[in-house]
Design a protein around this motif. Structure first.
Motif, PDB file in Angstrom:
ATOM      1  N   SER A   8       0.848  -1.189   0.000  1.00 15.59           N
ATOM      2  CA  SER A   8       0.000   0.000   0.000  1.00 15.59           C
ATOM      3  C   SER A   8       0.881   1.236   0.000  1.00 15.59           C
ATOM      4  CB  SER A   8      -0.910   0.007   1.226  1.00 15.59           C
ATOM      5  OG  SER A   8      -1.666   1.196   1.276  1.00 15.59           O
ATOM      6  N   ARG A   9       0.439   2.266  -0.682  1.00 13.95           N
ATOM      7  CA  ARG A   9       1.190   3.530  -0.741  1.00 13.95           C
ATOM      8  C   ARG A   9       0.344   4.707  -0.270  1.00 13.95           C
ATOM      9  NH1 ARG A   9       2.435  -0.017  -4.483  1.00 13.95           N
ATOM     10  NH2 ARG A   9       4.643  -0.439  -4.954  1.00 13.95           N
ATOM     11  N   ASP A  10      -0.648   4.405   0.533  1.00  8.00           N
ATOM     12  CA  ASP A  10      -1.561   5.427   1.051  1.00  8.00           C
ATOM     13  C   ASP A  10      -1.493   5.384   2.572  1.00  8.00           C
ATOM     14  OD1 ASP A  10      -3.514   7.324   1.336  1.00  8.00           O
ATOM     15  OD2 ASP A  10      -5.171   5.906   1.100  1.00  8.00           O
ATOM     16  N   PHE A  11      -0.761   6.330   3.156  1.00  6.76           N
ATOM     17  CA  PHE A  11      -0.489   6.285   4.588  1.00  6.76           C
ATOM     18  C   PHE A  11      -1.029   7.521   5.300  1.00  6.76           C
ATOM     19  CE2 PHE A  11       2.761   3.691   2.608  1.00  6.76           C
ATOM     20  CZ  PHE A  11       2.785   2.566   3.417  1.00  6.76           C
ATOM     21  N   ALA A  12      -1.626   7.278   6.453  1.00  4.42           N
ATOM     22  CA  ALA A  12      -2.005   8.364   7.353  1.00  4.42           C
ATOM     23  C   ALA A  12      -0.793   8.719   8.215  1.00  4.42           C
ATOM     24  CB  ALA A  12      -3.170   7.925   8.235  1.00  4.42           C
ATOM     25  N   ASN A  17       8.092 -10.674   7.095  1.00  7.68           N
ATOM     26  CA  ASN A  17       7.543 -10.694   8.445  1.00  7.68           C
ATOM     27  C   ASN A  17       6.743  -9.421   8.718  1.00  7.68           C
ATOM     28  OD1 ASN A  17       8.670 -13.172   8.983  1.00  7.68           O
ATOM     29  ND2 ASN A  17      10.230 -12.411  10.398  1.00  7.68           N
ATOM     30  N   VAL A  18       7.296  -8.289   8.271  1.00 13.90           N
ATOM     31  CA  VAL A  18       6.592  -7.011   8.459  1.00 13.90           C
ATOM     32  C   VAL A  18       5.289  -6.998   7.671  1.00 13.90           C
ATOM     33  CG1 VAL A  18       6.724  -4.518   8.074  1.00 13.90           C
ATOM     34  CG2 VAL A  18       8.697  -5.743   8.992  1.00 13.90           C
ATOM     35  N   TYR A  19       5.320  -7.504   6.448  1.00 11.14           N
ATOM     36  CA  TYR A  19       4.100  -7.569   5.643  1.00 11.14           C
ATOM     37  C   TYR A  19       3.019  -8.388   6.344  1.00 11.14           C
ATOM     38  CZ  TYR A  19       5.224  -5.383   1.134  1.00 11.14           C
ATOM     39  OH  TYR A  19       5.477  -4.483   0.131  1.00 11.14           O
ATOM     40  N   LEU A  20       3.402  -9.545   6.888  1.00  6.91           N
ATOM     41  CA  LEU A  20       2.419 -10.406   7.526  1.00  6.91           C
ATOM     42  C   LEU A  20       1.896  -9.781   8.814  1.00  6.91           C
ATOM     43  CD1 LEU A  20       4.018 -13.902   6.904  1.00  6.91           C
ATOM     44  CD2 LEU A  20       2.057 -12.874   5.734  1.00  6.91           C
ATOM     45  N   ALA A  76      -0.750  -0.725   6.967  1.00  5.35           N
ATOM     46  CA  ALA A  76      -0.316  -0.678   5.575  1.00  5.35           C
ATOM     47  C   ALA A  76       1.207  -0.701   5.529  1.00  5.35           C
ATOM     48  CB  ALA A  76      -0.841   0.590   4.900  1.00  5.35           C
ATOM     49  N   THR A  77       1.755  -1.277   4.477  1.00  7.60           N
ATOM     50  CA  THR A  77       3.209  -1.287   4.325  1.00  7.60           C
ATOM     51  C   THR A  77       3.580  -1.466   2.864  1.00  7.60           C
ATOM     52  OG1 THR A  77       5.278  -2.257   5.165  1.00  7.60           O
ATOM     53  CG2 THR A  77       3.507  -3.788   4.645  1.00  7.60           C
ATOM     54  N   VAL A  78       4.787  -1.043   2.524  1.00 10.12           N
ATOM     55  CA  VAL A  78       5.334  -1.264   1.187  1.00 10.12           C
ATOM     56  C   VAL A  78       6.854  -1.275   1.290  1.00 10.12           C
ATOM     57  CG1 VAL A  78       5.334   1.211   0.565  1.00 10.12           C
ATOM     58  CG2 VAL A  78       5.319  -0.523  -1.240  1.00 10.12           C
ATOM     59  N   ILE A  79       7.470  -2.236   0.614  1.00  6.71           N
ATOM     60  CA  ILE A  79       8.927  -2.305   0.564  1.00  6.71           C
ATOM     61  C   ILE A  79       9.423  -1.476  -0.615  1.00  6.71           C
ATOM     62  CG2 ILE A  79       8.905  -4.403  -0.841  1.00  6.71           C
ATOM     63  CD1 ILE A  79      11.430  -5.262   0.544  1.00  6.71           C
ATOM     64  N   ARG A  80      10.593  -0.854  -0.435  1.00 12.18           N
ATOM     65  CA  ARG A  80      11.099   0.040  -1.470  1.00 12.18           C
ATOM     66  C   ARG A  80      12.605  -0.163  -1.690  1.00 12.18           C
ATOM     67  NH1 ARG A  80      11.391   4.403   0.479  1.00 12.18           N
ATOM     68  NH2 ARG A  80      10.663   4.126   2.617  1.00 12.18           N
ATOM     69  N   ALA A  81      12.969  -0.364  -2.954  1.00  9.24           N
ATOM     70  CA  ALA A  81      14.384  -0.472  -3.322  1.00  9.24           C
ATOM     71  C   ALA A  81      14.864   0.761  -4.081  1.00  9.24           C
ATOM     72  CB  ALA A  81      14.620  -1.718  -4.180  1.00  9.24           C
ATOM     73  N   TRP A  82      13.910   1.629  -4.491  1.00  8.68           N
ATOM     74  CA  TRP A  82      14.256   2.869  -5.195  1.00  8.68           C
ATOM     75  C   TRP A  82      14.556   3.929  -4.141  1.00  8.68           C
ATOM     76  CZ3 TRP A  82      10.614   6.981  -7.446  1.00  8.68           C
ATOM     77  CH2 TRP A  82      11.327   7.829  -8.319  1.00  8.68           C
ATOM     78  N   ILE A  83      15.797   3.938  -3.682  1.00  8.83           N
ATOM     79  CA  ILE A  83      16.206   4.784  -2.576  1.00  8.83           C
ATOM     80  C   ILE A  83      17.601   5.343  -2.844  1.00  8.83           C
ATOM     81  CG2 ILE A  83      14.799   3.646  -0.806  1.00  8.83           C
ATOM     82  CD1 ILE A  83      17.140   1.906  -0.100  1.00  8.83           C
ATOM     83  N   GLN A 103      11.339   0.219   4.075  1.00 11.68           N
ATOM     84  CA  GLN A 103       9.955  -0.250   4.131  1.00 11.68           C
ATOM     85  C   GLN A 103       9.132   0.714   4.963  1.00 11.68           C
ATOM     86  OE1 GLN A 103       9.558  -4.286   5.549  1.00 11.68           O
ATOM     87  NE2 GLN A 103       7.512  -4.499   4.713  1.00 11.68           N
ATOM     88  N   THR A 104       8.098   1.251   4.369  1.00  4.92           N
ATOM     89  CA  THR A 104       7.206   2.185   5.063  1.00  4.92           C
ATOM     90  C   THR A 104       6.090   1.412   5.741  1.00  4.92           C
ATOM     91  OG1 THR A 104       7.685   3.849   3.377  1.00  4.92           O
ATOM     92  CG2 THR A 104       5.779   4.232   4.761  1.00  4.92           C
ATOM     93  N   VAL A 105       5.745   1.843   6.965  1.00  4.44           N
ATOM     94  CA  VAL A 105       4.682   1.190   7.731  1.00  4.44           C
ATOM     95  C   VAL A 105       3.806   2.272   8.359  1.00  4.44           C
ATOM     96  CG1 VAL A 105       4.107  -0.438   9.566  1.00  4.44           C
ATOM     97  CG2 VAL A 105       6.262  -0.701   8.308  1.00  4.44           C
ATOM     98  N   GLY A 106       2.507   2.043   8.381  1.00  2.00           N
ATOM     99  CA  GLY A 106       1.602   2.982   9.039  1.00  2.00           C
ATOM    100  C   GLY A 106       0.158   2.553   8.849  1.00  2.00           C
TER     101      GLY A 106
END
Length: 216
Positions: free
Chosen positions: A51-55, A168-171, A179-186, A207-210
């Protein structure tokens, strides 16, 4: 800050962190993780997604503790972790970019240790949503712990270990309404500089989490 601006600043070597919000504590002792609850594994797998929609709402300390333990905490008396690593090198460090500063997760004592008194979220990814999401995890390989692994294979071994942590974070996220998404474009150079890493450490992934914005 939008993606284009970040790209330009990154190419100029001028992508910088923001001042921290509030005082950055030198250490944060997390509450003991709750090792029960959540969805059954098969149900969590069924709804696992990016997901890329975070509060911007922050995670509670209890939820953060549960998340980090699920990601890469100690789950055995011999020091074994919730995610595997070749030869038990445990070469991955998990860093947290929070509004109040950047911290390293110490699983042995369930504590966060300050590494930078700045808000690094802006530089943990080129995507615009990382600026306001409450938490960005950064996975860093420390190759000094991999002496038993051939030099040419260390990066691939570490990448596999980091990938296991991200799943593990995704699960956990799927099981707990996050919501979370892993990112390699950094910008790995900018992140490494901001975290004060050595030449033996390498930024692998973020990896963004929220919480999902539409659910708040």
């Amino acid at each position: 800050m939008n993606t284009f601006t970040k790209l330009v600043l990154g190419m100029m070597g001028r992508l910088r962190a923001k001042p921290a919000k509030g005082d950055a504590a030198t250490s944060i002792l997390l509450p003991p993780p709750e090792k029960h609850g959540g969805l059954p594994l098969m149900e969590a797998l069924a709804i696992r997604h990016s997901s890329r929609d975070f509060a911007p709402d922050p995670l509670s300390m209890q939820l953060l503790s549960n998340l980090l333990w699920s990601a890469y905490g100690i789950n055995r008396t011999d020091g074994g972790r919730t995610a595997p690593s070749a030869l038990n090198a445990q070469e991955i460090d998990v860093f947290l970019a929070l509004p109040s500063g950047a911290y390293r997760y110490d699983a042995a004592v369930n504590e966060l240790h300050l590494v930078a008194a700045s808000d690094l979220r802006r530089i943990t990814g080129y995507q615009d949503f990382v600026d306001e999401a409450p938490l960005d995890l950064v996975y860093v390989a420390d190759y000094t712990r991999m002496n038993l692994v051939p030099v040419g294979q260390r990066e691939s071994y570490a990448a596999v270990a980091a990938g296991a942590i991200t799943q593990n974070v995704y699960l956990f996220a799927a099981s707990n309404g996050l919501a979370t998404v892993i990112r390699a474009w950094i910008d790995r150079v900018a992140i490494a500089d901001a975290l004060g890493l050595t030449h033996d450490q390498q930024v692998l992934l973020s990896q963004t989490v929220g919480y999902t914005r539409t659910m708040t």
